[in-house]
Design an enzyme around this catalytic site. Structure first.
Site, PDB file in Angstrom:
ATOM      1  N   HIS A 186      -4.589  -3.665   7.876  1.00 30.75           N
ATOM      2  CA  HIS A 186      -3.253  -3.140   8.175  1.00 30.75           C
ATOM      3  C   HIS A 186      -3.337  -2.206   9.383  1.00 30.75           C
ATOM      4  O   HIS A 186      -4.317  -1.471   9.543  1.00 30.75           O
ATOM      5  CB  HIS A 186      -2.719  -2.321   6.998  1.00 30.75           C
ATOM      6  CG  HIS A 186      -2.282  -3.134   5.824  1.00 30.75           C
ATOM      7  ND1 HIS A 186      -2.253  -4.505   5.809  1.00 30.75           N
ATOM      8  CD2 HIS A 186      -1.839  -2.747   4.594  1.00 30.75           C
ATOM      9  CE1 HIS A 186      -1.813  -4.929   4.637  1.00 30.75           C
ATOM     10  NE2 HIS A 186      -1.570  -3.883   3.868  1.00 30.75           N
ATOM     11  N   CYS A 240      -2.044  -0.015  -0.440  1.00 29.50           N
ATOM     12  CA  CYS A 240      -2.923  -0.179   0.730  1.00 29.50           C
ATOM     13  C   CYS A 240      -2.289   0.335   2.028  1.00 29.50           C
ATOM     14  O   CYS A 240      -2.991   0.851   2.906  1.00 29.50           O
ATOM     15  CB  CYS A 240      -3.338  -1.637   0.891  1.00 29.50           C
ATOM     16  SG  CYS A 240      -1.975  -2.814   0.871  1.00 29.50           S
TER      17      CYS A 240
END
Lengths: 357, 357
Positions: free
Chosen positions: A262, A132
């Site tokens: 993120h 990710c």
């Protein structure tokens, strides 16, 4: 083929599995003839609804892959390592979101808007979905690389806890409750004392330090010479996805008290000159990137405004003052969507289109 | 001189002023004959205790500097800009923690363990204290630079809110109370909605975005071409302190939901080869640096464990895999202590020693 393809989702009852079902429910096009939901034996028998249809979760077993065209895996590395080859042996293409196969030279590592041509190159019948953190910057870097030739990457991450699973989310929530309304003062260990007083022991945490009112410069496992698995994934997966085997990469991966999405501070050096205006034009033309950027600081992306969104958000684009052909920028991407479930599903969609001929 | 020097603290009632008094109370050596506490007229008359002695705060006025040898300023830029020259004209050496004089070529910018020789070079009678973000990495970088010759610096910050003042601390506390115990779900704007529901309007925040459960890639003011004042300070002050006018620097400054202690991910390239073992040796020999580092991740510094501490903490030291002569590491420093009050006080102590001859 004339029949519609059959899709299996292995890990349907997990955190990423749940996001995957949200994505499937919201999708406009629906190429699938059947969806099978698969999970560990202890979750088997649960009923889940996909596009209005109630589906009973099956226990993971070789037979569940019979007749399946595409099997998406959102499970831990060791489960994928064992079961993706089983799915492939039964005739399915396995699209795996774990780390088990990403660096296997016979398994392509795919971001559909960056290297879709790699989907066809799958001798093991397995396609891997990137980590990710790497994925959060790939759409933007892929587009810039095509025009300018990426050479070097220095990255610092601001990683959400959900990348570490439900236990990590629960821990952050519990720590927030323990510290909220308290003054943490100016002494080392204040936060640790508040957590201990609330019965939150350090040993029970998925994090090696407090995560509320703190940042933790450690993600993943130790890989030698001080590097973490997460930092090496950023390096090795970026090289493989972008097809630049000698790309220079240094990454520092840090957990921050954010639930989902993120963020990355990216310092990217290119082979050829690049301007902020030129980079903006390239990124605006990239359908999976949203630019939120103005030079006087009125607009930039933050995790709280990107969570739940499919695109990667890019802002704070600056020409490096002292480094030639270099841009500094800030990227935010939902680590459970594009960073995991969405990219996996987009690969499956591409495979469905391939099967449809 | 035979009498003991007289010290003034301007801004005694502010956040950094309070930390300064803590530092003075804890100091072993005490070279001062008298301490004067000075603040704005509205705080004048307040009584504060320094080393057991009750001192009445005086209102800022030219006369308060009469007989003062060293005047420390912990006040906003515009107050320093006006009053530090007044103190100097009355015969004091002004040690200023604001941004007003840092880049003035006639004002040295001093970190005592890095460039103490610059203290003597003060034609205006003013010495500047660096910005807290820059200061957090200077003790470590100064020591490494002496041995290996620093050439390039790529930095991403994880900055505590207290660097933005008491209003910023209060806002973080209020936002934490508003989100604690709530699920923020997976939709963009979840955090904003919780804050609005708690009566915390975006307009009233010192931050341009939510700071709880978020990170904000903006610190300071817009300085053109997308750069912030904080990012340019890191570049320009590092160059001046280290005496490397052509040092290449790119910084991305990001606020995180931490009350006190700045952290920085540093990617530093040197002129000469450098090893992790060699860097450790240099940093262990630097009295104002504490090394918390082991390769398998069991030990590294985090803000929650460094707050209230004087030294800079360094960990996660890695040899960059693809960049020659380059180290990646993680630094934590209390932005109110070494990042502000402590460094200012250390400069004042050096001046006292100079006066004592």
């Amino acid at each position: 083929m004339t029949r519609k393809p059959v899709l299996a989702l292995v890990g349907a009852t997990g955190a990423v599995g749940g996001v995957m079902i949200d994505i499937m429910n919201a999708r406009r096009d629906w190429p699938w003839g059947e969806v099978r939901l698969v999970a560990s034996p202890r979750s088997a028998g649960r009923k889940m609804t996909v596009r209005g249809e109630e589906i009973t979760v099956r226990a993971l077993a070789p037979e569940v892959f019979d007749g399946v065209d595409i099997a998406m895996f959102d499970v831990p590395d060791e489960v994928s390592a064992e079961w993706a080859p089983v799915a492939a042996a039964r005739g399915a293409v396995a699209v795996d979101n774990s780390g088990a196969f990403r660096m296997d030279p016979d398994v392509p590592l795919v971001v559909p808007e960056v290297n879709p041509e790699q989907i066809a190159n799958r001798p093991r019948g397995i396609i891997a979905n990137p980590n990710c953190t790497t994925l959060s910057m790939m759409a933007a870097l892929g587009a810039l690389h095509r025009e300018h030739g990426l050479r070097e990457l220095v990255v610092a991450s601001y990683q959400a806890v959900s990348g570490a699973g439900q236990a990590a989310i629960d821990r952050l929530y519990a720590e927030l409750v323990a510290v909220a309304g308290k003054q943490v003062g100016t002494r080392a260990g204040d936060v640790r004392e508040l957590l201990a007083a609330a019965g939150l022991s350090a040993e029970d945490s998925p994090f090696p330090a407090p995560i509320a009112l703190n940042v933790v410069p450690w993600a993943g496992s130790a890989k030698g010479d001080g590097w973490t698995s997460e930092e090496l994934k950023v390096r090795n997966e970026s090289r493989k996805i972008l097809g630049i085997p000698d790309l220079k990469v240094s990454a520092t991966c840090v957990r921050v008290p954010v639930v989902t999405t993120h963020a990355l501070a990216v310092h990217a050096t290119f082979e050829r000159p690049v301007t902020v205006a030129g980079a903006r034009e390239i990124l605006e033309a990239q359908p999976t990137v949203v630019l939120v950027d103005d030079a006087d600081g009125g607009a930039f992306p933050t995790p709280a405004d990107v969570v739940g969104e499919d695109p990667t958000y890019v802002g704070r684009i600056r020409q490096a003052l002292d480094f030639p052909n270099t841009l500094d920028f800030f990227v935010c991407g939902d680590n459970l969507r594009k960073g995991a479930a969405l990219n996996t599903y987009e690969i499956a969609e591409k495979l469905a289109a391939e099967l449809a001929g």
